[in-house]
Write a protein that holds these residues in place. Structure first.
Motif, PDB file in Angstrom:
ATOM      1  N   ALA A  94      48.189  50.869  36.085  1.00  8.22           N
ATOM      2  CA  ALA A  94      47.650  50.307  34.982  1.00  8.22           C
ATOM      3  C   ALA A  94      46.915  49.092  35.160  1.00  8.22           C
ATOM      4  O   ALA A  94      45.999  48.493  34.618  1.00  8.22           O
ATOM      5  CB  ALA A  94      48.742  50.005  33.937  1.00  8.22           C
ATOM      6  N   ILE A  95      47.437  48.275  36.250  1.00  8.31           N
ATOM      7  CA  ILE A  95      46.791  47.232  36.666  1.00  8.31           C
ATOM      8  C   ILE A  95      45.404  47.489  37.388  1.00  8.31           C
ATOM      9  O   ILE A  95      44.337  46.826  36.934  1.00  8.31           O
ATOM     10  CB  ILE A  95      47.805  46.268  37.732  1.00  8.31           C
ATOM     11  N   GLU A  96      45.551  48.339  38.314  1.00 15.15           N
ATOM     12  CA  GLU A  96      44.386  48.524  39.047  1.00 15.15           C
ATOM     13  C   GLU A  96      43.154  48.950  38.244  1.00 15.15           C
ATOM     14  O   GLU A  96      41.950  48.708  38.512  1.00 15.15           O
ATOM     15  CB  GLU A  96      44.622  49.804  40.161  1.00 15.15           C
ATOM     16  N   ILE A  97      43.296  49.787  37.191  1.00 17.22           N
ATOM     17  CA  ILE A  97      42.171  50.288  36.439  1.00 17.22           C
ATOM     18  C   ILE A  97      41.539  49.242  35.578  1.00 17.22           C
ATOM     19  O   ILE A  97      40.343  49.276  35.234  1.00 17.22           O
ATOM     20  CB  ILE A  97      42.530  51.175  35.512  1.00 17.22           C
ATOM     21  N   THR A  98      42.371  47.937  35.410  1.00 20.67           N
ATOM     22  CA  THR A  98      41.715  46.668  34.819  1.00 20.67           C
ATOM     23  C   THR A  98      40.774  46.156  35.767  1.00 20.67           C
ATOM     24  O   THR A  98      39.491  45.853  35.133  1.00 20.67           O
ATOM     25  CB  THR A  98      42.869  45.718  34.439  1.00 20.67           C
ATOM     26  N   TYR A  99      40.826  46.352  37.070  1.00 25.81           N
ATOM     27  CA  TYR A  99      39.865  45.632  38.016  1.00 25.81           C
ATOM     28  C   TYR A  99      38.567  46.598  37.814  1.00 25.81           C
ATOM     29  O   TYR A  99      37.431  46.069  38.289  1.00 25.81           O
ATOM     30  CB  TYR A  99      40.493  45.441  39.436  1.00 25.81           C
ATOM     31  N   LYS A 118      30.931  34.744  34.399  1.00 27.42           N
ATOM     32  CA  LYS A 118      30.861  35.252  35.851  1.00 27.42           C
ATOM     33  C   LYS A 118      32.143  34.792  36.804  1.00 27.42           C
ATOM     34  O   LYS A 118      32.547  35.478  37.319  1.00 27.42           O
ATOM     35  CB  LYS A 118      29.797  35.044  36.241  1.00 27.42           C
ATOM     36  N   THR A 119      32.312  33.331  36.597  1.00 20.82           N
ATOM     37  CA  THR A 119      33.518  32.796  37.546  1.00 20.82           C
ATOM     38  C   THR A 119      34.770  33.636  36.961  1.00 20.82           C
ATOM     39  O   THR A 119      35.490  33.902  38.070  1.00 20.82           O
ATOM     40  CB  THR A 119      33.346  31.178  37.319  1.00 20.82           C
ATOM     41  N   SER A 126      38.955  38.842  42.374  1.00 21.39           N
ATOM     42  CA  SER A 126      39.496  38.672  43.828  1.00 21.39           C
ATOM     43  C   SER A 126      40.726  38.772  44.060  1.00 21.39           C
ATOM     44  O   SER A 126      41.431  38.847  44.949  1.00 21.39           O
ATOM     45  CB  SER A 126      39.019  37.084  44.003  1.00 21.39           C
ATOM     46  N   ILE A 127      41.738  38.929  42.879  1.00 19.74           N
ATOM     47  CA  ILE A 127      43.110  39.011  42.733  1.00 19.74           C
ATOM     48  C   ILE A 127      43.552  40.034  43.828  1.00 19.74           C
ATOM     49  O   ILE A 127      44.543  39.910  44.627  1.00 19.74           O
ATOM     50  CB  ILE A 127      43.699  39.189  41.422  1.00 19.74           C
ATOM     51  N   PRO A 128      43.195  41.395  43.649  1.00 20.28           N
ATOM     52  CA  PRO A 128      43.612  42.332  44.475  1.00 20.28           C
ATOM     53  C   PRO A 128      43.431  42.364  46.085  1.00 20.28           C
ATOM     54  O   PRO A 128      44.219  42.678  46.566  1.00 20.28           O
ATOM     55  CB  PRO A 128      43.093  43.537  44.255  1.00 20.28           C
ATOM     56  N   HIS A 129      42.643  41.303  46.507  1.00 26.14           N
ATOM     57  CA  HIS A 129      42.406  41.203  47.888  1.00 26.14           C
ATOM     58  C   HIS A 129      43.274  39.909  48.341  1.00 26.14           C
ATOM     59  O   HIS A 129      42.867  39.898  49.587  1.00 26.14           O
ATOM     60  CB  HIS A 129      40.920  40.958  47.846  1.00 26.14           C
ATOM     61  N   LEU A 130      43.858  39.572  47.679  1.00 23.50           N
ATOM     62  CA  LEU A 130      44.947  38.217  48.142  1.00 23.50           C
ATOM     63  C   LEU A 130      46.406  38.585  48.529  1.00 23.50           C
ATOM     64  O   LEU A 130      46.731  39.541  47.953  1.00 23.50           O
ATOM     65  CB  LEU A 130      44.959  37.046  46.975  1.00 23.50           C
ATOM     66  N   PRO A 131      46.784  37.924  49.338  1.00 23.21           N
ATOM     67  CA  PRO A 131      48.167  38.143  49.555  1.00 23.21           C
ATOM     68  C   PRO A 131      49.146  38.067  48.302  1.00 23.21           C
ATOM     69  O   PRO A 131      48.747  37.247  47.299  1.00 23.21           O
ATOM     70  CB  PRO A 131      48.693  36.948  50.486  1.00 23.21           C
ATOM     71  N   LYS A 132      50.100  38.726  48.238  1.00 21.01           N
ATOM     72  CA  LYS A 132      50.901  38.698  47.039  1.00 21.01           C
ATOM     73  C   LYS A 132      51.325  37.452  46.168  1.00 21.01           C
ATOM     74  O   LYS A 132      50.991  37.385  45.157  1.00 21.01           O
ATOM     75  CB  LYS A 132      52.317  39.380  47.281  1.00 21.01           C
ATOM     76  N   ILE A 133      51.709  36.443  47.155  1.00 20.60           N
ATOM     77  CA  ILE A 133      52.015  34.991  46.556  1.00 20.60           C
ATOM     78  C   ILE A 133      50.839  34.573  45.855  1.00 20.60           C
ATOM     79  O   ILE A 133      50.805  33.896  44.886  1.00 20.60           O
ATOM     80  CB  ILE A 133      52.687  34.289  47.325  1.00 20.60           C
ATOM     81  N   ILE A 140      48.747  33.625  37.127  1.00 22.18           N
ATOM     82  CA  ILE A 140      49.543  32.635  36.215  1.00 22.18           C
ATOM     83  C   ILE A 140      48.449  31.413  35.831  1.00 22.18           C
ATOM     84  O   ILE A 140      48.221  31.021  34.747  1.00 22.18           O
ATOM     85  CB  ILE A 140      50.890  32.308  37.120  1.00 22.18           C
ATOM     86  N   LYS A 141      47.846  31.136  37.246  1.00 21.13           N
ATOM     87  CA  LYS A 141      47.007  29.749  36.924  1.00 21.13           C
ATOM     88  C   LYS A 141      45.689  29.994  36.090  1.00 21.13           C
ATOM     89  O   LYS A 141      45.320  29.144  35.354  1.00 21.13           O
ATOM     90  CB  LYS A 141      46.701  28.833  38.273  1.00 21.13           C
ATOM     91  N   GLY A 142      45.076  31.064  36.410  1.00 22.39           N
ATOM     92  CA  GLY A 142      43.781  31.418  35.836  1.00 22.39           C
ATOM     93  C   GLY A 142      43.908  32.076  34.437  1.00 22.39           C
ATOM     94  O   GLY A 142      42.995  32.152  33.640  1.00 22.39           O
ATOM     95  N   GLY A 143      45.434  32.196  33.864  1.00 18.68           N
ATOM     96  CA  GLY A 143      45.555  32.702  32.436  1.00 18.68           C
ATOM     97  C   GLY A 143      45.257  34.386  32.396  1.00 18.68           C
ATOM     98  O   GLY A 143      45.262  34.733  31.275  1.00 18.68           O
ATOM     99  N   TYR A 144      45.358  34.886  33.322  1.00 19.57           N
ATOM    100  CA  TYR A 144      45.464  36.485  33.355  1.00 19.57           C
ATOM    101  C   TYR A 144      46.521  37.055  33.134  1.00 19.57           C
ATOM    102  O   TYR A 144      46.585  38.270  33.135  1.00 19.57           O
ATOM    103  CB  TYR A 144      44.719  36.999  34.830  1.00 19.57           C
ATOM    104  N   LEU A 145      47.793  36.426  32.935  1.00 19.86           N
ATOM    105  CA  LEU A 145      48.986  37.199  32.690  1.00 19.86           C
ATOM    106  C   LEU A 145      49.281  37.798  31.340  1.00 19.86           C
ATOM    107  O   LEU A 145      48.471  37.373  30.336  1.00 19.86           O
ATOM    108  CB  LEU A 145      50.295  35.983  32.838  1.00 19.86           C
ATOM    109  N   LYS A 146      49.677  38.844  31.456  1.00 20.48           N
ATOM    110  CA  LYS A 146      50.121  39.656  30.280  1.00 20.48           C
ATOM    111  C   LYS A 146      50.618  39.235  29.198  1.00 20.48           C
ATOM    112  O   LYS A 146      51.233  37.903  29.313  1.00 20.48           O
ATOM    113  CB  LYS A 146      50.479  41.156  30.536  1.00 20.48           C
ATOM    114  N   ASN A 147      50.690  39.772  27.872  1.00 25.05           N
ATOM    115  CA  ASN A 147      51.077  38.970  26.627  1.00 25.05           C
ATOM    116  C   ASN A 147      52.820  38.937  26.500  1.00 25.05           C
ATOM    117  O   ASN A 147      53.272  37.844  26.284  1.00 25.05           O
ATOM    118  CB  ASN A 147      50.734  39.615  25.408  1.00 25.05           C
ATOM    119  N   THR A 148      53.332  40.069  26.578  1.00 25.50           N
ATOM    120  CA  THR A 148      54.697  40.127  26.617  1.00 25.50           C
ATOM    121  C   THR A 148      55.787  39.775  27.572  1.00 25.50           C
ATOM    122  O   THR A 148      55.177  39.912  28.689  1.00 25.50           O
ATOM    123  CB  THR A 148      55.319  41.555  25.722  1.00 25.50           C
ATOM    124  N   PHE A 149      56.845  39.345  27.641  1.00 24.12           N
ATOM    125  CA  PHE A 149      57.788  39.106  28.350  1.00 24.12           C
ATOM    126  C   PHE A 149      58.056  40.055  29.692  1.00 24.12           C
ATOM    127  O   PHE A 149      57.709  39.852  30.734  1.00 24.12           O
ATOM    128  CB  PHE A 149      59.058  38.584  27.781  1.00 24.12           C
TER     129      PHE A 149
END
Length: 159
Positions: A94-99, A118-119, A126-133, A140-149
């Motif tokens: 479900a996360i992969e198809i968003t990319y 664009k940015t 770029s998120i999937p290409h980064l190390p997990k942390i 979190i910093k980019g505001g891409y986190l999903k809505n519910t807990f």
């Protein structure tokens, strides 16, 4: 829940209740290479090139019954949430198809998107290409986190 950052990772429009005008219709001139759901695609394009607003009036009567072929699950049910959370492959998919959808949005409209849009999309892609942390930090910093807990926790665990 109508920022581009939020909408790239999660649909907030129920298709049967969405309305759009001629101006949006004129922007959507061809089918995207990849689209998770038509309603999600509409709200993404509307976010980039128009306005999103809500009508505070019920416009349909939606009925669930035992013979529904497709329908909403009881998302507030704790056992449903727990079962979903532990299906890691489903969450990852479900996360992969968003990319894939974000890439289609970028490819189709890159000449019409603002530099800020664009940015935002490039950062998301770029998120999937980064190390997990780093992925977790960017989400979190980019505001891409999903809505519910539960979705937020799943997003962090399975990203």
């Amino acid at each position: 829940r109508k920022s581009l950052q939020n909408l790239l990772g999660q649909n907030t429009l129920t298709g049967c209740t969405g309305l759009f005008n001629r101006a949006l219709s004129d922007v959507i001139t061809k089918e995207p290479e990849y689209c998770v759901m038509h309603d999600w695609w509409l709200i993404l394009v509307a976010c980039c090139f128009g306005e999103i607003s809500a009508i505070e009036k019920q416009t349909i009567l939606y009925r669930q019954h035992h013979d529904n072929m497709v329908g909403a699950s009881d998302v507030k049910n704790l056992s449903y949430q727990i079962r979903r959370f532990f299906r890691g492959d489903d969450v990852r998919h479900a996360i992969e198809i968003t990319y894939m959808q974000a890439q289609s949005l970028y490819d189709m409209y890159k000449d019409k998107l603002s530099e800020e849009q664009k940015t935002i999309i490039e950062e998301y892609l770029s998120i999937p290409h980064l190390p997990k942390i780093k992925r977790i930090q960017k989400i979190i910093k980019g505001g891409y986190l999903k809505n519910t807990f539960v979705r937020k926790i799943g997003h962090i665990v399975y990203v």
